[in-house]
Motif scaffolding. Structure first.
Motif, PDB file in Angstrom:
ATOM      1  N   ARG A  79       0.829  -1.205   0.000  1.00 33.36           N
ATOM      2  CA  ARG A  79       0.000   0.000   0.000  1.00 33.36           C
ATOM      3  C   ARG A  79       0.864   1.257   0.000  1.00 33.36           C
ATOM      4  O   ARG A  79       0.504   2.272  -0.606  1.00 33.36           O
ATOM      5  N   LEU A  80       2.032   1.184   0.666  1.00 28.30           N
ATOM      6  CA  LEU A  80       2.931   2.333   0.734  1.00 28.30           C
ATOM      7  C   LEU A  80       4.125   2.182  -0.207  1.00 28.30           C
ATOM      8  O   LEU A  80       4.608   3.182  -0.746  1.00 28.30           O
ATOM      9  N   LEU A  81       4.590   0.965  -0.399  1.00 28.91           N
ATOM     10  CA  LEU A  81       5.752   0.769  -1.272  1.00 28.91           C
ATOM     11  C   LEU A  81       5.467   1.219  -2.700  1.00 28.91           C
ATOM     12  O   LEU A  81       6.383   1.673  -3.405  1.00 28.91           O
ATOM     13  N   VAL A  82       4.214   1.106  -3.134  1.00 29.47           N
ATOM     14  CA  VAL A  82       3.901   1.543  -4.503  1.00 29.47           C
ATOM     15  C   VAL A  82       4.026   3.059  -4.641  1.00 29.47           C
ATOM     16  O   VAL A  82       4.109   3.569  -5.767  1.00 29.47           O
ATOM     17  N   ASN A  83       4.038   3.778  -3.509  1.00 28.76           N
ATOM     18  CA  ASN A  83       4.205   5.232  -3.563  1.00 28.76           C
ATOM     19  C   ASN A  83       5.668   5.652  -3.678  1.00 28.76           C
ATOM     20  O   ASN A  83       5.953   6.818  -3.984  1.00 28.76           O
ATOM     21  N   ASN A  84       6.579   4.728  -3.390  1.00 30.01           N
ATOM     22  CA  ASN A  84       7.985   5.109  -3.348  1.00 30.01           C
ATOM     23  C   ASN A  84       8.473   5.533  -4.732  1.00 30.01           C
ATOM     24  O   ASN A  84       8.142   4.889  -5.734  1.00 30.01           O
ATOM     25  N   PRO A  85       9.266   6.586  -4.827  1.00 31.61           N
ATOM     26  CA  PRO A  85       9.702   7.056  -6.147  1.00 31.61           C
ATOM     27  C   PRO A  85      10.651   6.090  -6.851  1.00 31.61           C
ATOM     28  O   PRO A  85      10.860   6.211  -8.059  1.00 31.61           O
ATOM     29  N   ARG A  86      11.219   5.175  -6.094  1.00 36.42           N
ATOM     30  CA  ARG A  86      12.111   4.169  -6.660  1.00 36.42           C
ATOM     31  C   ARG A  86      11.619   2.792  -6.226  1.00 36.42           C
ATOM     32  O   ARG A  86      11.310   2.591  -5.052  1.00 36.42           O
ATOM     33  N   THR A  87      11.539   1.861  -7.135  1.00 36.59           N
ATOM     34  CA  THR A  87      11.063   0.521  -6.815  1.00 36.59           C
ATOM     35  C   THR A  87      11.946  -0.121  -5.750  1.00 36.59           C
ATOM     36  O   THR A  87      13.177  -0.057  -5.833  1.00 36.59           O
ATOM     37  N   VAL A  88      11.309  -0.723  -4.760  1.00 34.67           N
ATOM     38  CA  VAL A  88      12.019  -1.422  -3.685  1.00 34.67           C
ATOM     39  C   VAL A  88      11.818  -2.919  -3.861  1.00 34.67           C
ATOM     40  O   VAL A  88      10.693  -3.419  -3.764  1.00 34.67           O
ATOM     41  N   THR A  89      12.898  -3.637  -4.134  1.00 33.74           N
ATOM     42  CA  THR A  89      12.848  -5.091  -4.246  1.00 33.74           C
ATOM     43  C   THR A  89      13.168  -5.708  -2.883  1.00 33.74           C
ATOM     44  O   THR A  89      13.665  -5.022  -1.984  1.00 33.74           O
ATOM     45  N   PRO A  90      12.906  -7.008  -2.716  1.00 31.31           N
ATOM     46  CA  PRO A  90      13.313  -7.651  -1.465  1.00 31.31           C
ATOM     47  C   PRO A  90      14.803  -7.489  -1.177  1.00 31.31           C
ATOM     48  O   PRO A  90      15.200  -7.290  -0.022  1.00 31.31           O
ATOM     49  N   ALA A  91      15.629  -7.547  -2.204  1.00 29.45           N
ATOM     50  CA  ALA A  91      17.071  -7.365  -2.002  1.00 29.45           C
ATOM     51  C   ALA A  91      17.370  -5.935  -1.526  1.00 29.45           C
ATOM     52  O   ALA A  91      18.239  -5.725  -0.673  1.00 29.45           O
ATOM     53  N   ASP A  92      16.642  -4.969  -2.088  1.00 27.78           N
ATOM     54  CA  ASP A  92      16.809  -3.580  -1.637  1.00 27.78           C
ATOM     55  C   ASP A  92      16.405  -3.433  -0.178  1.00 27.78           C
ATOM     56  O   ASP A  92      17.097  -2.775   0.616  1.00 27.78           O
ATOM     57  N   ALA A  93      15.266  -4.027   0.179  1.00 32.91           N
ATOM     58  CA  ALA A  93      14.791  -3.940   1.560  1.00 32.91           C
ATOM     59  C   ALA A  93      15.804  -4.551   2.518  1.00 32.91           C
ATOM     60  O   ALA A  93      16.087  -3.986   3.590  1.00 32.91           O
ATOM     61  N   GLU A  94      16.369  -5.689   2.145  1.00 32.66           N
ATOM     62  CA  GLU A  94      17.374  -6.315   3.004  1.00 32.66           C
ATOM     63  C   GLU A  94      18.591  -5.398   3.172  1.00 32.66           C
ATOM     64  O   GLU A  94      19.115  -5.243   4.288  1.00 32.66           O
ATOM     65  N   ALA A  95      19.033  -4.785   2.074  1.00 31.28           N
ATOM     66  CA  ALA A  95      20.185  -3.889   2.149  1.00 31.28           C
ATOM     67  C   ALA A  95      19.886  -2.676   3.031  1.00 31.28           C
ATOM     68  O   ALA A  95      20.747  -2.232   3.803  1.00 31.28           O
ATOM     69  N   LEU A  96      18.672  -2.164   2.976  1.00 30.28           N
ATOM     70  CA  LEU A  96      18.288  -1.018   3.802  1.00 30.28           C
ATOM     71  C   LEU A  96      18.249  -1.405   5.274  1.00 30.28           C
ATOM     72  O   LEU A  96      18.759  -0.671   6.136  1.00 30.28           O
ATOM     73  N   TYR A  97      17.667  -2.547   5.581  1.00 32.06           N
ATOM     74  CA  TYR A  97      17.647  -3.003   6.976  1.00 32.06           C
ATOM     75  C   TYR A  97      19.067  -3.292   7.486  1.00 32.06           C
ATOM     76  O   TYR A  97      19.397  -3.007   8.631  1.00 32.06           O
ATOM     77  N   ARG A  98      19.894  -3.840   6.604  1.00 34.65           N
ATOM     78  CA  ARG A  98      21.257  -4.191   7.025  1.00 34.65           C
ATOM     79  C   ARG A  98      22.050  -2.930   7.425  1.00 34.65           C
ATOM     80  O   ARG A  98      22.908  -2.982   8.315  1.00 34.65           O
TER      81      ARG A  98
END
Length: 362
Positions: A340-359
């Motif tokens: 619902r919120l990820l679709v608003n992000n200006p850049r697509t967030v993949t699972p790999a991106d999410a993992e890198a952000l959390y890391r």
């Protein structure tokens, strides 16, 4: 606050939603005096929990249902207002859990007035109610236009005694709302108007409002900023900062504003290639200095936001909360559920991106 007496006049009974901290602080006396002036009897519900689960919200609503009130006065932060908004649309045949599956099921039942006691959540302006779903270890937003308040009262006296720690985390929440809405893929001229004004107020007033208990003007301007951020949410929407922070609250019970503050800079740096032009516009609006190119302006805005978080002594990592690398798969899975919120992000967030952000924040 004087407007409250006029708003309450003619109602048979008010249900006052608040929490124990507000009750103990003494600030509830201001709105209660207005109800008494209007001659409206009231019942105070002061045991509302912070960061409520859907079942805790339902329990509070069930208690309210027996009060016979035709008006709800919510005096508190985001959790209090979120429960109050849900109570205003939840009838005997419409539970909170049903609304998790069908958010627009509820219909407005009672007149609602919101009096925020923090300057951050913007809940007083939104059609959203955030509840935790224990079995999913995730916070979920129920969005229903019927929950929009009938009236909002912003009074700087309500946050004069707010502890710096809470003022800081809720203030950064307001910053997140404004910058996320302004850089959202769904940003539009209407949301831009409110998000940009909120940013101007926040950049100028957040630190003095938190640092100086007597800075009433700065506090009132932060309340305006929080409200404007809430309006922007209703027509644009937050992005990956909020999406990835929800599991932090749901799994580790990190306060919402703190979770957003932790996620803010990693996500904004990730989004920079997709929104540098928008950030340069923020620079111009808030009176930035010393930057020439659009890239320099965008970098200045990010640096200023990071400096605000650090100045306010808000955690910038998950280390204090016991989160480890072993938790990453579950965090990523939960965060990616918040489409619902990820679709608003200006850049697509993949699972790999999410993992890198959390890391980055371990």
């Amino acid at each position: 606050m004087q407007a409250l007496a006029a708003l309450a006049a003619g109602h048979k009974k008010a249900a006052v939603f608040t929490d124990g901290g507000i009750l103990a602080s003494g600030v509830l006396e201001l709105p209660l005096a207005q109800l008494e002036q209007a001659g409206v009897p009231y019942e105070v519900f002061s045991d509302l929990p912070a960061e409520p689960t859907c079942d805790q919200a339902q329990a509070a609503i069930d208690r309210f249902a027996g009060a016979g009130a035709d008006m709800i006065l919510a005096v508190g932060g985001g959790s209090v207002m979120d429960i109050a908004k849900l109570a205003s649309v939840t009838s005997a045949g419409c539970t909170v859990r049903q609304q998790l599956a069908q958010p627009t099921l509820g219909r407005k039942q009672v007149f609602t007035v919101m009096v925020p006691t923090t300057a951050g959540t913007g809940s007083e302006a939104t059609p959203n109610s955030i509840v935790a779903v224990p079995e999913q270890q995730l916070k979920v937003g129920i969005v229903n236009p019927e929950m929009i308040a009938d009236a909002v009262i912003l009074d700087g006296r309500m946050i004069r005694r707010l502890p710096r720690k809470i003022a800081a985390s809720t203030g950064i929440d307001a910053l997140c709302h404004a910058i996320e809405c302004y850089t959202s893929a769904k940003a539009n001229p209407f949301s831009d108007l409110f998000a940009l004004k909120a940013l101007q107020l926040i950049f100028a007033n957040l630190l003095p409002a938190c640092d100086d208990p007597d800075a009433l003007d700065a506090k009132e301007k932060m309340m305006q900023a929080a409200f404007y951020g809430g309006v922007a949410i209703t027509c644009s929407g937050t992005t990956a900062v909020h999406a990835l922070s929800y599991p932090l609250g749901g799994r580790y019970h990190i306060p919402h504003g703190v979770a957003n503050a932790i996620m803010l800079m990693p996500v904004m740096r990730f989004n920079l290639p997709a929104c540098s032009g928008r950030l340069a516009e923020v620079y111009d609006a808030v009176g930035g200095a010393g930057a020439g190119t659009a890239a320099d302006k965008a970098a200045w805005v990010l640096a200023q936001m990071e400096a605000m978080v650090r100045h306010l002594d808000i955690p910038t990592s998950l280390a204090p909360y016991g989160v480890t690398e072993a938790d990453l798969p579950a965090l990523v899975a939960a965060g990616m559920e918040v489409q619902r919120l990820l679709v608003n992000n200006p850049r697509t967030v993949t699972p790999a991106d999410a993992e890198a952000l959390y890391r980055q924040i371990l």
